[in-house]
Design a protein around this motif. Structure first.
Motif, PDB file in Angstrom:
ATOM      1  N   LYS A  74      -3.073  -0.347   1.949  1.00 38.71           N
ATOM      2  CA  LYS A  74      -3.913  -1.140   1.063  1.00 38.71           C
ATOM      3  C   LYS A  74      -4.437  -0.240  -0.045  1.00 38.71           C
ATOM      4  N   LEU A 132      -4.424  -1.871  -3.941  1.00 42.77           N
ATOM      5  CA  LEU A 132      -3.923  -3.243  -3.995  1.00 42.77           C
ATOM      6  C   LEU A 132      -4.952  -4.125  -4.695  1.00 42.77           C
ATOM      7  N   MET A 158       2.973  -1.065   0.675  1.00 43.20           N
ATOM      8  CA  MET A 158       2.003  -2.099   0.281  1.00 43.20           C
ATOM      9  C   MET A 158       2.464  -3.486   0.723  1.00 43.20           C
ATOM     10  N   TYR A 195       1.466  -3.874   4.282  1.00 44.46           N
ATOM     11  CA  TYR A 195       0.053  -4.236   4.462  1.00 44.46           C
ATOM     12  C   TYR A 195      -0.135  -5.735   4.240  1.00 44.46           C
TER      13      TYR A 195
END
Lengths: 263, 432
Positions: free
Chosen positions: B286, B355, B390, B393
């Protein structure tokens, strides 16, 4: 293809036999209408040269590649571990795949989860057979005088440095092999990898396969050779989109080999 | 004597601040998660020698490669001259290597001058490419105020430093001809001797010119040294460790997450007892601290050259994704975290993350994982790894994958294929 019987691992095992090589068909090769033709062609090649092989049939499962590229590591590992159990259950040592995504995943990512196999892509199999003189590109359709170009699939080319094997299959044809301006390690993606095949593209100026088809048109190719079922779909759509179906044919390396050898 | 003292103080201060800033960057990089990149050392040295030292990945763009090579080789070799300047500065000597090296000294100075001209040429060409020709690669949404001016500052500084170097030599040359003071005949000045007629004739004015250029050159270099940690120019240092710690596996191979392996094994076999791996890790990334130190080192190594973005199929077709921006965002965010630590202590949390605050989901989902960016990077940076982490996540922690991908996941899970077909039909192709 009624003339040949496709052997399964289960049948082989029932007869106490172990084939030399497992043909991993893949989901596209099993379900996609266009890719199924390529699957049968790969079987024809195996049959023709007399390699003992088998497929898993209904025992095969998705390798987990699209899940992994999309970030779903749980689903990927579940698939991988189930597949490894099946493969090890049949004592499989060597695998040929018709899809660079299956090839990459089983070859590179399964060992870390306990699945160790010698994995080759069908273009590598074909290259080996040409080198051994078992495939000659004789007795079938002539590609003489045709301009052929080859589109490198990302997971075969950049992903695993396989650039020469598919070209070797084209070089023995009596054709003019032309390279697109973006080829080999500079090749442009067809737009389907990384799980893009299963979703709409993000907003942009155009789709990636349209950008790629422009390269094919620029190379003035009459045949664009593919080596991946996803590239096959994207390139075919691109050709249709540009209304070039009459001028440009999209064929897999296996199909070209089968036609050239009259199998 | 006073000049020597001032020089030593400036040198000391410059080295102190540079060391301090480098150690901050080192600390920031080590905020990343551990990853083992120490296997196969022989191969790693080879990769570093080829790619960082040998510049083999630069050649794909020949103009940039040749110009960059001039600056690179100039930078390395002219450092010998800087060594002499340092020694002269500390001990109050003048051209201390001239006597011991004899004829070789003249050859060296001549070489440095030729290199200085090549560096000047390259810098001017580079400035033109950025500001006159407006090469597409150097524009783009992420090339805003600072990244743009950073590049120009670097090039202009290099031009000033080289000009000062040549002017200094020209004045020195003239003083040598006058047999003035300690300016003993030494060195050959193939380029600066051409500049000499432009300089004043009086010895005192020449001494002033020579001294001013000498100080400007060395103080300029020390200032530039301290500019590096704030700039994309830091690649001149990090390119070496960054290529040493390259990914040596095939590009198509993604990491298998060990934490997931434990959970999946436990699911498939209830008797499986996972090894205790300490605190439960977050799945995927994240924020930048969820990435590995190698990802963060790459962010500090990035030169923002845009070769990655210019070959990215998503970017080429007008999507939001730019691999260069992924690296720049990562660097900006880890720098921000570092600054927070300096200001508010190591436990400080702002409510930001890589993010959404820096990288949008639209960018992440546009990636085809084709590895073109990884292939194109001249210093082996891997933006794809950050994108994948990412995505992991978003999918595993948040369950926020696009709906169509969730359908695909469902199909794989239930039917063993990404499409909605029955497992029982999987072998139908054989009967056609």
């Amino acid at each position: 293809m009624s003339e040949i019987k496709i052997p399964t691992m289960a049948e082989m095992a029932a007869q106490g036999k172990e084939p030399e090589i497992l043909f991993w068909v893949g989901c596209a090769g099993s379900f996609d209408e266009r890719a199924r033709k390529i699957t049968r062609d790969i079987c024809k090649i195996l049959q023709h040269v007399g390699i003992s092989y088998a497929v898993l049939g209904t025992e095969e499962n998705c390798t987990g590649d699209p899940a992994k590229r999309a970030g779903n590591e749980f689903l990927f590992q579940m698939q991988a571990m189930m597949n490894i159990q099946v493969l090890d259950g049949y004592n499989i040592k060597k695998i040929v795949t018709g899809c660079p995504h299956c090839f990459n995943t089983i070859k590179n990512e399964y060992p870390g989860l306990g699945g160790n196999y010698e994995v080759i892509h069908h273009t590598q199999l074909i290259q080996g057979l040409i080198n051994d003189g078992k495939l000659k590109a004789e007795g079938g359709e002539s590609f003489k005088g045709k301009r052929i170009t080859y589109h490198d699939p990302c997971y075969l080319g950049r992903g695993n440095d396989v650039y020469e094997a598919p070209r070797a299959a084209l070089e023995i044809l009596d054709t003019e092999l032309v390279e697109m301006k973006r080829c080999k390690s500079n090749g442009l993606c067809c737009g389907a990898g990384g799980a893009q095949m299963f979703k709409e593209p993000e907003p942009g100026k155009k789709d990636i396969n349209i950008e790629r088809i422009a390269d094919v048109i620029e190379a003035k190719a009459q045949v664009v050779a593919a080596a991946c079922p996803f590239c096959m779909t994207m390139l075919t759509d691109g050709v249709k989109n540009q209304d070039k179906e009459q001028e440009i044919k999209v064929l897999d390396i296996a199909e070209i080999t089968v036609r050239a050898n009259g199998l | 004597m006073i000049a020597q003292l001032i020089f030593i103080i400036i040198l000391g201060v410059a080295i102190y601040f540079f060391g301090k800033n480098v150690s901050k960057i080192r600390r920031n990089i080590l905020l990343g998660k551990d990853t083992d990149r120490n296997d196969r050392p022989a191969l790693r040295w080879k990769v570093m020698a080829k790619i960082a030292l040998g510049q083999t990945k630069m050649v794909k763009r020949p103009v940039a490669a040749v110009m960059h090579f001039f600056i690179y080789i100039g930078f390395i070799i002219i450092n010998l001259e800087v060594l002499e300047i340092m020694i002269d500065g500390v001990f109050g000597s003048h051209r201390i290597f001239a006597h011991p090296l004899g004829g070789l000294y003249g050859f060296l100075i001549g070489g440095f001058e030729v290199l200085a001209v090549l560096v000047l040429t390259a810098c001017i060409v580079f400035l033109c490419r950025r500001n006159v020709v407006h090469l597409k690669r150097f524009t783009g949404a992420e090339m805003t105020q600072w990244p743009k001016s950073d590049a120009n500052y670097i090039l202009i500084t290099e031009i000033l430093l080289m000009t000062a170097f040549l002017t200094m030599n020209a004045a020195d040359y003239k003083l040598q001809l006058l047999h003035f003071g300690h300016y003993v005949t030494a060195g050959s000045f193939p380029v600066s001797s051409l500049l000499a007629p432009l300089l004043p004739g009086s010895a005192s004015a020449l001494v002033i010119t020579e001294r001013v250029c000498w100080w400007f050159h060395i103080v300029g270099i020390l200032c530039f040294l301290n500019y590096l940690p704030y700039s994309k120019h830091f690649h001149i240092l990090l390119a070496f460790p960054n290529t040493y710690y390259s990914n040596l596996n095939p590009k198509g191979k993604f990491t298998n997450m060990a934490s997931v392996t434990n959970e999946v094994k436990a699911m498939l076999d209830p008797s499986f007892v996972p090894e205790n791996t300490g605190e439960p890790a977050r799945f995927g990334a994240k924020d930048v601290t969820d990435l590995t130190w190698k990802n963060l080192m790459e962010a500090y190594t990035c030169t923002e050259c845009g070769r990655c973005t210019s070959v990215c199929p998503a970017n080429i077709t007008g999507k939001l994704l730019s691999p260069r921006k992924i690296m720049m965002d990562t660097r900006d965010r880890i720098t921000e975290i570092g600054n927070n630590i300096d200001k508010h202590g190591k436990d400080f949390q702002d409510d930001k993350a890589l993010l959404d605050n820096y990288i949008t989901r639209e960018e992440l989902w546009a990636c085809t994982s084709c590895n073109a960016c990884v292939e194109a990077c001249p210093v082996n940076i891997n933006p794809l790894e950050i994108i994948t982490e990412m995505r992991r996540y978003i999918v595993m922690e948040e369950s926020q994958a696009p709906a169509s991908l969730n359908n695909m996941f469902g199909n794989v899970e239930n039917n063993g294929a990404p499409w909605k077909y029955s497992q029982a039909d999987r072998f139908n192709w054989a009967d056609e």
